[in-house]
Motif scaffolding. Sequence first.
Motif, PDB file in Angstrom:
ATOM      1  N   SER A  56      52.604  18.630  40.822  1.00  0.00           N
ATOM      2  CA  SER A  56      52.162  19.998  41.014  1.00  0.00           C
ATOM      3  C   SER A  56      51.889  20.197  42.502  1.00  0.00           C
ATOM      4  O   SER A  56      51.513  19.251  43.201  1.00  0.00           O
ATOM      5  CB  SER A  56      50.890  20.263  40.207  1.00  0.00           C
ATOM      6  OG  SER A  56      50.463  21.590  40.381  1.00  0.00           O
ATOM      7  N   SER A  67      40.739  21.120  39.903  1.00  0.00           N
ATOM      8  CA  SER A  67      42.196  21.271  39.832  1.00  0.00           C
ATOM      9  C   SER A  67      42.877  19.973  39.399  1.00  0.00           C
ATOM     10  O   SER A  67      43.912  19.997  38.737  1.00  0.00           O
ATOM     11  CB  SER A  67      42.767  21.780  41.154  1.00  0.00           C
ATOM     12  OG  SER A  67      42.425  20.932  42.222  1.00  0.00           O
ATOM     13  N   PHE A  71      45.258  19.457  36.138  1.00  0.00           N
ATOM     14  CA  PHE A  71      46.539  18.737  36.178  1.00  0.00           C
ATOM     15  C   PHE A  71      46.592  17.677  35.067  1.00  0.00           C
ATOM     16  O   PHE A  71      47.606  17.544  34.377  1.00  0.00           O
ATOM     17  CB  PHE A  71      46.726  18.079  37.549  1.00  0.00           C
ATOM     18  CG  PHE A  71      47.953  17.220  37.648  1.00  0.00           C
ATOM     19  CD1 PHE A  71      49.208  17.790  37.785  1.00  0.00           C
ATOM     20  CD2 PHE A  71      47.854  15.840  37.612  1.00  0.00           C
ATOM     21  CE1 PHE A  71      50.347  16.996  37.872  1.00  0.00           C
ATOM     22  CE2 PHE A  71      48.976  15.040  37.697  1.00  0.00           C
ATOM     23  CZ  PHE A  71      50.229  15.621  37.832  1.00  0.00           C
TER      24      PHE A  71
END
Length: 88
Positions: A56, A67, A71
């Motif tokens: 990503s 974050s 993921f």
Amino acid sequence: MIDETGLFLNPLVRRTWAPKGQTPVIGGDGGHRTKVSVIGAVSVSPAAGRVGLYFSTLPDGYFTAASVADFLRELLKHLRGKVVVVWD
């Protein structure tokens, strides 16, 4: 295995191979350097003998703990069975 890195899109230039006395013309503004943060994971399935790559990117950002957790949640949707995470 999971790892994160950051990449600059405009290269840092320190030296050139230009002949002495001839100033080279190098593209790029040399000012603000746009960056991309990348997180990736490699999965290995011992039973099937398969390797997977998942990644990503965040343009002009960085990966926070939240974050990274997002993921991992998305990654677990693609993997079956028990998972061991090695985070470098």
